[in-house]
Design a protein around this motif. Structure first.
Motif, PDB file in Angstrom:
ATOM      1  N   ALA A  95       0.633  -1.143   0.076  1.00 11.51           N
ATOM      2  CA  ALA A  95      -0.400   0.077  -0.100  1.00 11.51           C
ATOM      3  C   ALA A  95       0.714   1.001  -0.208  1.00 11.51           C
ATOM      4  N   VAL A  96       1.612   0.877   0.841  1.00  9.21           N
ATOM      5  CA  VAL A  96       2.918   2.340   1.079  1.00  9.21           C
ATOM      6  C   VAL A  96       3.790   2.121  -0.493  1.00  9.21           C
ATOM      7  N   LEU A  97       4.364   1.784  -1.073  1.00 10.37           N
ATOM      8  CA  LEU A  97       4.973   2.092  -2.094  1.00 10.37           C
ATOM      9  C   LEU A  97       3.876   2.523  -3.398  1.00 10.37           C
ATOM     10  N   THR A  98       2.739   1.663  -3.475  1.00 11.50           N
ATOM     11  CA  THR A  98       1.613   2.154  -4.508  1.00 11.50           C
ATOM     12  C   THR A  98       1.023   3.462  -4.407  1.00 11.50           C
ATOM     13  N   MET A  99       1.440   4.008  -3.053  1.00 13.88           N
ATOM     14  CA  MET A  99       0.320   5.615  -3.239  1.00 13.88           C
ATOM     15  C   MET A  99       1.991   6.210  -3.394  1.00 13.88           C
ATOM     16  N   THR A 100       2.655   5.722  -3.117  1.00  9.58           N
ATOM     17  CA  THR A 100       3.927   6.829  -3.779  1.00  9.58           C
ATOM     18  C   THR A 100       4.638   6.914  -4.860  1.00  9.58           C
ATOM     19  N   VAL A 101       4.257   5.488  -5.330  1.00 10.17           N
ATOM     20  CA  VAL A 101       5.389   5.189  -6.734  1.00 10.17           C
ATOM     21  C   VAL A 101       3.863   6.256  -7.682  1.00 10.17           C
ATOM     22  N   ALA A 108      -1.909   5.513  -8.016  1.00  7.67           N
ATOM     23  CA  ALA A 108      -2.987   5.480  -6.636  1.00  7.67           C
ATOM     24  C   ALA A 108      -3.639   5.271  -5.609  1.00  7.67           C
ATOM     25  N   HIS A 109      -5.077   5.260  -6.113  1.00  8.52           N
ATOM     26  CA  HIS A 109      -5.619   4.667  -5.319  1.00  8.52           C
ATOM     27  C   HIS A 109      -5.856   3.744  -4.792  1.00  8.52           C
ATOM     28  N   ALA A 110      -5.128   2.451  -5.759  1.00  7.67           N
ATOM     29  CA  ALA A 110      -4.929   0.737  -5.458  1.00  7.67           C
ATOM     30  C   ALA A 110      -4.379   0.951  -3.866  1.00  7.67           C
ATOM     31  N   GLY A 111      -3.404   1.863  -3.884  1.00  5.45           N
ATOM     32  CA  GLY A 111      -3.068   2.199  -2.450  1.00  5.45           C
ATOM     33  C   GLY A 111      -3.747   2.573  -1.715  1.00  5.45           C
ATOM     34  N   TYR A 112      -4.385   3.603  -1.840  1.00  2.33           N
ATOM     35  CA  TYR A 112      -5.087   4.289  -0.777  1.00  2.33           C
ATOM     36  C   TYR A 112      -6.310   3.402  -0.506  1.00  2.33           C
ATOM     37  N   LEU A 113      -6.832   1.886  -1.298  1.00  3.24           N
ATOM     38  CA  LEU A 113      -7.734   1.164  -1.111  1.00  3.24           C
ATOM     39  C   LEU A 113      -8.003   0.460  -0.399  1.00  3.24           C
ATOM     40  N   LEU A 114      -5.900  -0.383  -0.132  1.00  6.57           N
ATOM     41  CA  LEU A 114      -5.162  -1.048   0.464  1.00  6.57           C
ATOM     42  C   LEU A 114      -5.110  -0.878   1.972  1.00  6.57           C
TER      43      LEU A 114
END
Length: 333
Positions: free
Chosen positions: A286-292, A313-319
């Motif tokens: 989740a952290v990597l997805t939001m950042t990248v 990035a929104h997938a990271g928020y959902l994770l």
């Protein structure tokens, strides 16, 4: 002597399956209508597809209060299923409306486009309602196979062909990971039913079984590919850029929502009592997805690629909500 179910229970079952029947029937009708001559550029396929999606949404709305377990517990109809079915039918309807004029302008107006759109939506609905890993995999493959063709529907465009090939090759690897994970989980628990699996893990002292942990991680990897989470996100910008614009819009909402529905079912229902197996992994992802996703979106000069990274990035928020777990996490997601 066999005892038939009460008539009202049969009615609830049919309404609970209404979205599946409407979408499957609509796809078959569209394919059969190809044998009936129509004017060039006719709106008939779009009208049939839109009617099927509206019928599916209506059916699930009528049975929204029902709580049913169908096909031996492999398919469940509950509030979770109702919400995602309505969301997916709405996404499909918007995609049909966006495609109505787009297909004429780009001269790729073919009836099978809408049939594939309905098949993809049907696969998404099955994923959202799956209470069994086999049902989840069947829905995932139906969705994926339809999207592979839709992404490459502009056959005269090299970008579209490249996007379809990339999506197919990487998607096949992800499906292999997911299926192998299902096999390992079955070997560890003796079942593919999520409810039975949760009961087994709660009562069993073998929750740290390496077979179960590896199987769960492989299955999560397959689902994380579908939600375009880092490091399984590399296909997203190329596929979004090369696909027809309505297909890009449909994938960005429908495919992601269906994958998150399956991820929530598995992570919160089956693995909820085994946090050590997946929480640290999903937290890091989740952290990597939001950042990248957010940082790379700043570097793009193509609108579709920028929206692809925004979607990542929104997938990271959902994770983050998935990691939080529990009813609050599910409702937040």
């Amino acid at each position: 002597m066999s005892v038939l179910p009460a008539p009202h229970l049969l009615a609830v079952d049919w309404w609970a399956l209404g979205a599946v029947l409407a979408l499957g029937g609509g796809a078959l009708v569209l394919l059969l209508l190809e044998w009936v001559p129509a004017k060039p550029g006719s709106s008939r396929p779009a009208v049939v597809a839109l009617a099927a999606l509206l019928a599916g949404g209506l059916a699930v709305t009528v049975a929204r209060e029902a709580r049913r377990s169908l096909f031996g517990g492999m398919f469940v109809h509950d509030g979770f299923t109702v919400f995602f079915t309505l969301l997916l039918c709405a996404a499909g309807a918007v995609a049909v409306l966006l495609s109505w004029d787009y297909l004429r302008r780009t001269r790729i107006h073919h009836g099978e486009y809408y049939a594939l759109l309905l098949c993809a939506t049907l696969g998404m609905v099955v994923m959202a309602a799956a209470n069994d890993l086999i049902t989840m995999f069947l829905g995932l493959e139906l969705m994926s196979l339809s999207l592979y063709v839709l992404v490459g529907f502009r056959r005269g465009s090299l970008e579209s062909n490249e996007a379809a090939l990339k999506y197919f090759l990487l998607g096949a690897f992800a499906s292999g990971f997911l299926l192998y994970g299902i096999a390992l989980i079955y070997g560890a628990t003796g079942t593919t039913n999520l409810a039975t699996m949760a009961a087994f893990l709660t009562a069993s002292p073998l929750r740290a079984n390496p077979l179960l942990l590896v199987g769960g991680l492989l299955l999560l990897a397959g689902l994380l590919f579908k939600v375009a989470a880092v490091p399984f996100h590399m296909w997203t910008p190329d596929v979004y850029e090369g696909a027809p614009t309505p297909v890009t819009a449909f994938m960005s909402v429908g495919a992601k929502a269906a994958a998150f529905a399956a991820l929530l079912r598995f992570a919160l229902r089956a693995l909820g009592d085994v946090p050590v197996a997946w929480e640290p992994v999903l937290s890091t992802v989740a952290v990597l997805t939001m950042t990248v996703g957010n940082v790379t979106a700043l570097l793009q000069n193509n609108l579709k690629r920028m929206l692809a990274y925004s979607s990542i990035a929104h997938a990271g928020y959902l994770l983050v909500a998935v990691v939080a777990g529990g009813p609050a996490g599910a409702s937040a997601a």
